[in-house]
Write a protein that holds these residues in place. Structure first.
Motif, PDB file in Angstrom:
ATOM      1  N   ASP A   1      79.424  85.877  60.601  1.00  0.00           N
ATOM      2  CA  ASP A   1      78.569  86.496  59.585  1.00  0.00           C
ATOM      3  C   ASP A   1      77.109  86.135  59.804  1.00  0.00           C
ATOM      4  N   ASN A   2      76.890  85.002  60.455  1.00  0.00           N
ATOM      5  CA  ASN A   2      75.531  84.531  60.704  1.00  0.00           C
ATOM      6  C   ASN A   2      75.383  84.147  62.165  1.00  0.00           C
ATOM      7  N   THR A   3      74.131  84.155  62.620  1.00  0.00           N
ATOM      8  CA  THR A   3      73.806  83.701  63.974  1.00  0.00           C
ATOM      9  C   THR A   3      73.060  82.383  63.857  1.00  0.00           C
ATOM     10  N   LYS A   4      73.424  81.437  64.705  1.00  0.00           N
ATOM     11  CA  LYS A   4      72.776  80.128  64.678  1.00  0.00           C
ATOM     12  C   LYS A   4      72.211  79.845  66.079  1.00  0.00           C
ATOM     13  N   ILE A   5      70.950  79.401  66.118  1.00  0.00           N
ATOM     14  CA  ILE A   5      70.299  79.089  67.399  1.00  0.00           C
ATOM     15  C   ILE A   5      69.657  77.708  67.300  1.00  0.00           C
TER      16      ILE A   5
ATOM     17  N   VAL B   1      69.209  80.119  76.076  1.00  0.00           N
ATOM     18  CA  VAL B   1      69.496  80.163  74.641  1.00  0.00           C
ATOM     19  C   VAL B   1      70.723  79.299  74.353  1.00  0.00           C
ATOM     20  N   ILE B   2      70.535  78.282  73.505  1.00  0.00           N
ATOM     21  CA  ILE B   2      71.666  77.487  73.025  1.00  0.00           C
ATOM     22  C   ILE B   2      71.949  77.909  71.589  1.00  0.00           C
ATOM     23  N   GLY B   3      73.122  78.480  71.382  1.00  0.00           N
ATOM     24  CA  GLY B   3      73.486  78.957  70.062  1.00  0.00           C
ATOM     25  C   GLY B   3      74.547  78.090  69.421  1.00  0.00           C
ATOM     26  N   GLY B   4      74.960  78.507  68.218  1.00  0.00           N
ATOM     27  CA  GLY B   4      75.993  77.780  67.506  1.00  0.00           C
ATOM     28  C   GLY B   4      77.338  77.921  68.193  1.00  0.00           C
TER      29      GLY B   4
END
Length: 212
Positions: free
Chosen positions: A163-167, A93-96
């Motif tokens: 506040d947000n999740t980024k993927i 998993v590559i996230g923000g």
């Protein structure tokens, strides 16, 4: 106690970094399971982003142009149907960057109707995630639990405080088998000897006689 927190059995001797000895070509081949996803049917809840954009070739994993970002809060729920049967072995998993990277991942197999109302149930496996911007961390799943997967549901309940999740990228590694079920059913019907039409009809009529 495998399957919770950092204690995950399997052949990896721990949680991740099994693949660091592989070449780029080997990694690209290993993480090619995205080609077996029914892309048009991929869903992700709590986002306006196209969910399928994070499933892409290994050499595009660092492409930041397209991503999935959560909407109202950090929670995301991906539903990933395959075109056959999968034996899942690993996930990347590559996230923000910073706080928008997911900090947990929960896996559910063959739960295509799942919604946020169902995430309270026990996951088939859970991981604490490490911030990973380049795809260096592999999470090895318990193969015996994921040896017959036609839909993989991934729940990201929270981020590292954002506040947000980024993927940007979800890489899936495993073995794929075409789904033989439909052909088997057809072959069974064709192989059955056809009884005399007359007998079949009269039996059918007698059996269903009291209709009108």
């Amino acid at each position: 106690m495998s399957g919770h927190g950092h204690s995950h059995g399997g052949g990896c001797g721990g949680n991740h970094d099994c693949d660091e000895h592989l070449t780029e070509d080997q990694l690209a081949a290993a993480y090619s399971l995205y080609t077996k996803i029914n892309m048009e049917a991929v869903q992700c809840l709590n986002t306006d982003s196209p969910a399928k954009c994070v499933f892409k070739p290994w050499d595009q994993r660092l492409d930041r142009e397209k991503y999935v970002e959560s909407d109202a809060d950090p929670e995301l729920l991906f539903k990933i149907p395959f075109t056959g049967c999968v034996k899942l072995k690993g996930i990347i998993v590559i996230g923000g960057g910073g706080e928008s990277h997911p900090n947990k991942m929960r896996l559910f197999k063959n739960a295509p109707e799942m919604t946020f109302d169902d995430v309270g149930r026990k996951a088939d496996q859970e991981f604490e995630l490490t911030p990973d911007s380049e795809g260096n961390v592999q999470y090895g799943v318990i193969a015996a639990r994921f040896n017959s997967v036609d839909t993989l549901t991934i729940h990201f309940p929270s981020s590292f405080g954002g506040d947000n999740t980024k993927i940007y990228y979800i890489g899936l590694k495993g073995d794929f088998h075409e789904a033989p079920r439909q052909e088997v059913v057809i072959a069974t019907y064709e192989a059955r000897p056809m009884p005399d039409d007359h007998d079949t009809k009269s039996d059918f009529e007698n059996f269903h006689h009291p209709i009108s």
